[in-house]
Design a protein around this motif. Structure first.
Motif, mmCIF file in Angstrom:
data_model
loop_
_atom_site.group_PDB
_atom_site.id
_atom_site.type_symbol
_atom_site.label_atom_id
_atom_site.label_comp_id
_atom_site.label_asym_id
_atom_site.label_seq_id
_atom_site.Cartn_x
_atom_site.Cartn_y
_atom_site.Cartn_z
ATOM 1 N N GLY A 171 0.781 -1.232 0.000
ATOM 2 C CA GLY A 171 0.000 0.000 0.000
ATOM 3 C C GLY A 171 0.809 1.276 0.000
ATOM 4 N N ASP A 172 2.140 1.188 -0.096
ATOM 5 C CA ASP A 172 2.972 2.386 -0.004
ATOM 6 C C ASP A 172 2.745 3.355 -1.155
ATOM 7 N N MET A 173 2.561 2.827 -2.356
ATOM 8 C CA MET A 173 2.359 3.725 -3.498
ATOM 9 C C MET A 173 1.099 4.560 -3.310
ATOM 10 N N ALA A 174 0.036 3.923 -2.842
ATOM 11 C CA ALA A 174 -1.208 4.658 -2.603
ATOM 12 C C ALA A 174 -1.028 5.704 -1.515
ATOM 13 N N ALA A 175 -0.256 5.362 -0.470
ATOM 14 C CA ALA A 175 -0.018 6.321 0.607
ATOM 15 C C ALA A 175 0.748 7.537 0.099
ATOM 16 N N VAL A 176 1.762 7.315 -0.728
ATOM 17 C CA VAL A 176 2.544 8.430 -1.268
ATOM 18 C C VAL A 176 1.685 9.271 -2.208
ATOM 19 N N ARG A 177 0.863 8.619 -3.020
ATOM 20 C CA ARG A 177 -0.023 9.386 -3.902
ATOM 21 C C ARG A 177 -1.024 10.197 -3.082
ATOM 22 N N GLY A 178 -1.462 9.636 -1.978
ATOM 23 C CA GLY A 178 -2.363 10.389 -1.117
ATOM 24 C C GLY A 178 -1.691 11.627 -0.553
ATOM 25 N N MET A 179 -0.419 11.500 -0.150
ATOM 26 C CA MET A 179 0.309 12.670 0.339
ATOM 27 C C MET A 179 0.438 13.721 -0.767
ATOM 28 N N SER A 204 6.756 -2.322 -7.719
ATOM 29 C CA SER A 204 7.815 -1.596 -7.011
ATOM 30 C C SER A 204 8.395 -0.451 -7.830
ATOM 31 N N VAL A 205 8.633 -0.661 -9.111
ATOM 32 C CA VAL A 205 9.183 0.424 -9.933
ATOM 33 C C VAL A 205 8.225 1.607 -9.939
ATOM 34 N N ALA A 206 6.947 1.336 -10.102
ATOM 35 C CA ALA A 206 5.957 2.423 -10.083
ATOM 36 C C ALA A 206 5.942 3.120 -8.726
ATOM 37 N N THR A 207 6.105 2.363 -7.641
ATOM 38 C CA THR A 207 6.119 2.966 -6.303
ATOM 39 C C THR A 207 7.296 3.915 -6.139
ATOM 40 N N ILE A 208 8.466 3.512 -6.598
ATOM 41 C CA ILE A 208 9.644 4.372 -6.453
ATOM 42 C C ILE A 208 9.544 5.576 -7.379
ATOM 43 N N ARG A 209 8.967 5.404 -8.552
ATOM 44 C CA ARG A 209 8.695 6.571 -9.404
ATOM 45 C C ARG A 209 7.751 7.540 -8.690
ATOM 46 N N GLU A 210 6.775 6.989 -7.977
ATOM 47 C CA GLU A 210 5.831 7.823 -7.227
ATOM 48 C C GLU A 210 6.554 8.574 -6.110
ATOM 49 N N ILE A 211 7.465 7.899 -5.409
ATOM 50 C CA ILE A 211 8.246 8.553 -4.352
ATOM 51 C C ILE A 211 9.066 9.699 -4.934
ATOM 52 N N ALA A 212 9.746 9.441 -6.053
ATOM 53 C CA ALA A 212 10.553 10.495 -6.678
ATOM 54 C C ALA A 212 9.679 11.673 -7.101
ATOM 55 N N SER A 213 8.529 11.399 -7.681
ATOM 56 C CA SER A 213 7.631 12.477 -8.110
ATOM 57 C C SER A 213 7.167 13.314 -6.924
ATOM 58 N N PHE A 214 6.846 12.644 -5.831
ATOM 59 C CA PHE A 214 6.440 13.341 -4.612
ATOM 60 C C PHE A 214 7.547 14.265 -4.128
ATOM 61 N N MET A 215 8.784 13.799 -4.193
ATOM 62 C CA MET A 215 9.911 14.614 -3.743
ATOM 63 C C MET A 215 10.182 15.785 -4.684
#
Length: 764
Positions: free
Chosen positions: A283-291, A376-387
């Protein structure tokens, strides 16, 4: 109900418990005094690199920095126990196969090269030259170099890894299954797409300046304890530390620094996490997208009210592409979908986003809790986009920080261990050595196993590690290895990979990181490694070798290479005699290593330049790239819930473990003692199943591919974990990880996304 193995959890990570555990391991090694003295030379300019993890060392030239993992790793390697020819003469391979990982490695250091004898089912001593000759003859007899697989563990030095890739490419293949394929491959893939370099962008100094640190899907207390010191110092100066982890981990809650005399004397500890959120598995990708959704909403509100913007518009305009598409994707993702997939409430996610918006400088770190999912790749892309939203990359106190495990897994990749080598690197090899290296892509870990199973691979050489126990689908991997014409394992201790011999099988014992590696002139050879912060530093062992028959990894590779491809192009013996010559070749073929031999000998080594840390983007667009893909259609916990009677399982380490190496049977941070076959589960899930703590079950895989996968005789441990999510230790649970389930684009086993059910066992 049997709860004898469940006890009190440590009140904090570190502290007296860490010191007692270290003392216990040093005593078990048989050399407590010399082991302690050895530790004093770890990570020193004139000492050796600690093999415990890849966390960075302070550039301040500090003295010994206490780390429980480091002490255990050194004690494990510096033990006086020996797995000599007498040990192998006393036990058949079939008998040894019945031992646990812990029991097998307790027998100590390998002392002689050994060859498997099928008639007696035993390993027998063999001369080094005879071993090299037979290995070379078998490799030369294969009708295609692609029929051989060359595995690399992250414990190998830069020099050994470079020589290994040179030999294998001269042999004619790019088959480089590597331990990074099973851990941070997704980080490399995603970061190359997002920022143009597959490495983190921060230094240790950035942790001293960050206002907020987001820790996602990792457990520093067990996996890289030295990181806790940096988190503790950040917390003490007021930085907010926001944790996203399904499991409540003691090290992320409180830490007692063994180097803080006052804290130790008072029995105190420091709170680490200011905010601790427990998403569902996957659920990490969804959490980061929510932020991100909360941040964009705050930006709109600020603009409407005439207040200063929340976003860093200058950074977005100058350094980023595809922001509009990303924003549209975030806005199209509803809160109901985010809450259901993340397992967190909107209010929780908005609290985390508020910390991000209030901080001028933010670091985001993650590990395998993020990288071992299908998405996982999509999740890390999401983290980078958030940053990117607030320009948190390429400036002090901010950036992206994937935290590696093995001490040189990042360095191995830097110097050429890559089944998909860049054209520029192959061109450089061709210029430097005058041969045409193979250009076709080779096998990673999963494709190598597939090739072994279908018969297209016939030989396996493992440079360190424990391939059979680190990989998924344990039963299939054992079958794959035992079908081969040749298996070779370069190792320091016996492990289960050695007990799955092919038609011809060798164990070749090598020096450890703590041991002196003497050149023919009597001088100590220097090796080098690269940590998670891209710092390259030297390492020279100080202990006498465990046996006079040991050879260095470099010498073993050189011996195999000379017997296989000859010395017409490369003088392997000359390179093995002087590692400076290997580093000269690295300097000539890999950017960033100019003046390698000189800079390596400076205290703390040198930094490999990271272009993204300077806001230079080696991407097709020449800028940092936002990600606008959707959330996964379903995560493992959503599928398990829909199926009914299913759970989402993640595998992880116990506290007394490093990768597949088990130091002991206790996990004091989670309150488990003398037991490894356990399942951590929410108390309400136990109640719903009418089960109790200590009940025994078989854990049954539910992948739906027609293959029965069962982990037998595990005990329930009630724990603070989201309902529907469970956890347990690898390698014992690797039997449940399907070979056919892998990360999109990364091909990493999905060891954090396993759907399972339980089958009750009758009491004995």
């Amino acid at each position: 109900m049997d709860t004898r193995f469940i006890g009190k959890k440590s009140s904090a990570a570190g502290g007296w418990g860490a010191l007692k555990s270290c003392g216990k391991r040093l005593l078990e090694s048989g050399t407590p005094l010399s082991g302690a003295m050895t530790m004093l030379k770890a990570n020193q300019p004139d000492g050796f690199d600690c093999p415990g993890c890849a966390w960075g060392d302070p550039e301040h030239g500090s003295s010994f920095e206490f780390c429980e993992n480091g002490v255990k790793a050194v004690a494990w390697e510096a033990t006086e126990k020996r797995a000599s020819p007498a040990f192998f003469a006393a036990h058949t391979v079939s008998e040894l196969r019945e031992l646990s990982d812990y029991e097998l490695e307790l027998h100590g250091r390998l002392t002689h090269p050994m060859r498997y004898d099928a008639a007696s089912d035993r390993y027998l001593p063999v001369a080094w030259d005879d071993a090299f000759r037979e290995i070379g003859n078998i490799l030369k007899s294969l009708d295609n170099p692609d029929r051989a697989e060359f595995y690399t563990s992250g414990r190998a030095s830069n020099e050994a890894a470079y020589l290994y890739q040179l030999f294998v490419r001269l042999y004619g293949t790019n088959n480089f299954p590597d331990c990074s394929n099973m851990c941070h491959e997704a980080s490399g893939v995603a970061l190359r797409q997002a920022i143009g370099v597959g490495k983190g962008t921060v230094l240790l100094e950035d942790f001293e300046a960050a206002d907020a640190i987001f820790v996602i899907g990792q457990n520093p207390g067990t996996n890289h304890p030295r990181m806790l010191g940096d988190l503790r110092r950040a917390a003490l100066r007021g930085a907010r530390i926001v944790v996203f982890n399904p499991i409540r981990e003691r090290g992320l809650e409180r830490f007692s620094d063994p180097q803080d005399k006052i804290e130790m004397l008072r029995g105190g500890s420091t709170d680490i996490a200011s905010h601790y959120f427990q998403p569902q598995l996957g659920g990490d990708m969804a959490a980061v997208r929510g932020m991100a959704k909360a941040v964009l909403a705050a930006e709109d509100a600020a603009v409407a009210a005439g207040l200063p913007p929340v976003l860093d518009h200058a950074f977005l305009a100058e350094h980023c592409v595809d922001f509009a598409a990303y924003r549209a994707a975030v806005e199209a993702t509803g809160w109901a979908e985010i809450e259901d997939q993340s397992g967190l409430t909107r209010a929780e996610i908005e609290r985390a986003a508020a910390v991000y918006m209030q901080a001028e400088r933010v670091i985001c770190t993650w590990a395998m809790g993020v990288t071992q999912h299908v998405h996982s790749v999509a999740t890390i892309r999401e983290i980078a986009s958030f940053m990117f939203l607030r320009g948190n990359i390429g400036r002090p106190g901010a950036g992206l920080c994937p935290v590696r495990g093995h001490s040189n897994v990042q360095g191995d990749r830097t110097v050429g261990i890559n089944e998909k080598p860049p054209k520029a690197f192959l061109d450089a090899l061709e210029r430097e050595f005058g041969f045409s290296p193979p250009r076709r892509h080779g096998h990673n870990v999963l494709s190598a196993i597939g090739a072994m199973l279908d018969g297209s691979a016939e030989a396996f050489i493992g440079l360190g590690g424990n391939f059979a126990r680190a990989t998924p689908d344990s039963a299939l991997v054992e079958t794959a290895l035992r079908r081969l014409k040749l298996t070779v394992n370069i190792a320091t201790k016996p492990n289960h990979s050695h007990l799955m011999p092919g038609e011809v099988s060798f164990i070749l014992p090598c020096l450890g990181r703590t041991e002196m590696d003497l050149a023919p002139n009597g001088n100590s050879q220097l090796i080098s490694v690269e940590d998670s912060m891209s710092m390259v530093h030297g390492s020279a062992g100080i202990n006498r070798p465990a046996s006079p028959h040991l050879r260095s990894e470099v010498a073993i590779i050189a011996g195999i290479a000379e017997a296989t491809v000859g010395s017409g192009i490369v003088s392997w013996s000359a390179l093995a005699e002087d590692y400076d010559r290997i580093r000269d070749h690295i300097e000539a073929t890999i950017p960033g290593f100019a003046d390698y031999n000189t800079r390596l000998r400076k205290p703390r080594g040198f930094l490999l330049r990271n272009a993204a840390a300077h806001r230079e983007w080696d991407t097709p667009a020449g800028k940092a790239s936002f990600f606008s893909g959707p959330l996964p259609e379903e995560t493992v916990h959503q599928r398990a819930r829909k199926a009914g009677g299913r759970f989402a399982l993640q595998t992880f380490r116990s506290h007394d473990q490093y990768n597949t190496t088990v130091y002991g049977l206790d996990d004091r941070y989670r309150g488990v003692y003398g037991e490894r076959q356990v399942i951590f589960i929410h108390p309400e899930d136990l109640k719903a199943m009418e089960a109790e703590a200590g009940d025994r079950v078989d854990v049954v895989g539910a992948h739906g591919d027609g293959i029965e996968r069962v982990a037998r005789d595990f005990r329930f441990v009630p724990y603070d974990v989201p309902r529907g999510s469970i956890a347990g230790y690898y390698p014992e649970l690797n039997v449940l990880v399907p070979l056919s389930s892998a990360g999109e684009q990364s091909d990493t086993p999905t060891s954090k996304s396993i759907m399972v059910s339980f089958r009750k066992r009758e009491a004995a």
